[in-house]
Write an enzyme that holds these catalytic residues in place. Structure first.
Site, short mmCIF file in Angstrom:
data_model
loop_
_atom_site.label_atom_id
_atom_site.label_comp_id
_atom_site.label_asym_id
_atom_site.label_seq_id
_atom_site.Cartn_x
_atom_site.Cartn_y
_atom_site.Cartn_z
N CYS A 154 -7.71 1.28 0.88
CA CYS A 154 -7.04 0.57 1.97
C CYS A 154 -5.58 0.98 2.05
O CYS A 154 -4.74 0.49 1.28
CB CYS A 154 -7.15 -0.94 1.78
SG CYS A 154 -6.41 -1.88 3.15
N CYS A 158 -3.28 -1.89 3.02
CA CYS A 158 -3.06 -2.84 1.93
C CYS A 158 -2.10 -2.29 0.89
O CYS A 158 -1.21 -2.99 0.39
CB CYS A 158 -4.38 -3.18 1.24
SG CYS A 158 -5.70 -3.70 2.34
N ASP A 159 -2.28 -1.03 0.51
CA ASP A 159 -1.60 -0.48 -0.67
C ASP A 159 -0.59 0.62 -0.40
O ASP A 159 0.18 0.99 -1.28
CB ASP A 159 -2.65 0.06 -1.65
CG ASP A 159 -3.64 -1.01 -2.10
OD1 ASP A 159 -3.23 -2.18 -2.19
OD2 ASP A 159 -4.83 -0.67 -2.33
#
Length: 330
Positions: A143, A146-147
């Site tokens: 992701c 996300c990261d």
């Protein structure tokens, strides 16, 4: 065991639904699963290290800690949390029936519920290349949103695996933080739409590696430092120095246990009535990534969990009114 509301799934969607349902005195039961979908209770959030984009945590929080806090909040308001996996359901009659998975097969007597919230999420597809077990969340992720902004990836070269729209989108997103982004495509053409492919190819911070497989992740034992590439035609291998590897090869919604009882799209995501959590079966609701293949964020999952609980509350009120009306006619 019978419950007014049963929730299957223990990510942000499931626990938010549980919090709302419990506070509304619906006495929910939540099945959090035991390595369901190949991940621990809490779902995909538990595979994320630092979460910096969930409101209320200015210093960031780990995925596991956020999951623990969601669980404690559900319990505080009285949610009955069961650490077992639901292996199959029967939605053909009411109350709905659910069977738990156990070592000796399904239980004989099913659990039942008046309303069901499916919040089982979607599992990111992986290639399980050599070294993945060592460097997952130590330089490997599924992701980018996300990261991608994590310090470990900032101003570093990164590689994205995939050839579809998701790969192009994630590669483009990562250029905000990375020094350079490589996209490993196993063929000599993108599967992505023309506009997305042109956007990626035309970006000066993106290099497309055609006919390329990533076959191994390597590092210093603590973090990823490079990957091994293999030419799909010649089979020759070479190293590529990168500090991050992102899978962008799709997700698989965790809906197999439903046995096609609910309507899905061509990729298996549950279909809901637009703007609601309602599925085609009255009394069954969907929340989170099990129906959302576009955003796939903890905060959007939590929002849809709220919607599902409110929709379930309205359904139970209507159900109670119907029963009262029938009783008054007897």
């Amino acid at each position: 065991m019978h419950s007014k509301v049963t929730i299957i799934g223990s990510g942000p969607a499931g626990h938010t639904a549980a919090i709302y349902a419990a506070r509304a005195n619906m006495e929910p039961t939540l099945f959090e699963g035991m390595m369901a979908g190949g991940v621990a209770p809490g779902g995909q959030l538990t595979t994320t290290t630092d979460v910096e984009n969930f409101p209320g945590f200015p210093e960031g929080i780990t995925g596991s800690e956020l999951t623990d806090r969601l669980r404690k909040q559900s319990e505080r308001f009285g949610t009955n949390i069961v650490t077992e996996t639901i292996s199959r359901v029967d939605l053909s009659s009411r109350p709905f029936k659910l069977w738990r998975e156990d070592a000796d097969g399904d239980q004989d007597e099913p659990d039942t519920c008046d309303a069901l919230i499916v919040a089982t999420g979607a599992t990111a597809n992986r290639l399980n290349i050599k070294g993945e077990d060592t460097y997952w969340q130590r330089g490997m992720s599924a992701c980018a949103v996300c990261d991608g902004a994590a310090p470990i990836f900032r101003n570093k070269p990164l590689v994205v695996i995939g050839g579809g729209d998701s790969a192009c989108e994630e590669a483009t997103f990562l250029t905000k933080y990375a020094s350079h982004v490589y996209v490993a495509v196993r063929r000599d053409v993108f599967r992505a739409s023309n506009i997305m492919a042109k956007r990626a190819i035309g970006n000066p911070k993106i290099t497309v590696l055609w006919n390329t497989h990533v076959v191994e992740a390597k590092g210093d034992g603590k973090v990823l430092t490079h990957v091994v590439l293999q030419d799909a035609r010649s089979k020759e291998t070479r190293n590529l120095d990168v500090s991050g590897l992102f899978y962008a090869i799709g997700h698989t919604p965790n809906t197999a246990f439903l046995k096609n009882q609910l309507e899905t799209d061509e990729t298996g995501y549950l279909i809901v009535k637009p703007g609601t959590s309602l599925t085609k079966i009255k009394g069954v609701f969907a929340a989170g990534d099990v129906h959302d293949k576009h955003y796939r964020q903890a905060i959007t999952a939590a929002g849809s969990g709220c919607m599902a609980a409110l929709d379930a509350e309205k359904y139970l009120e209507e159900l109670a009114a119907e029963k009262q009306e029938k009783a008054s006619k007897i």
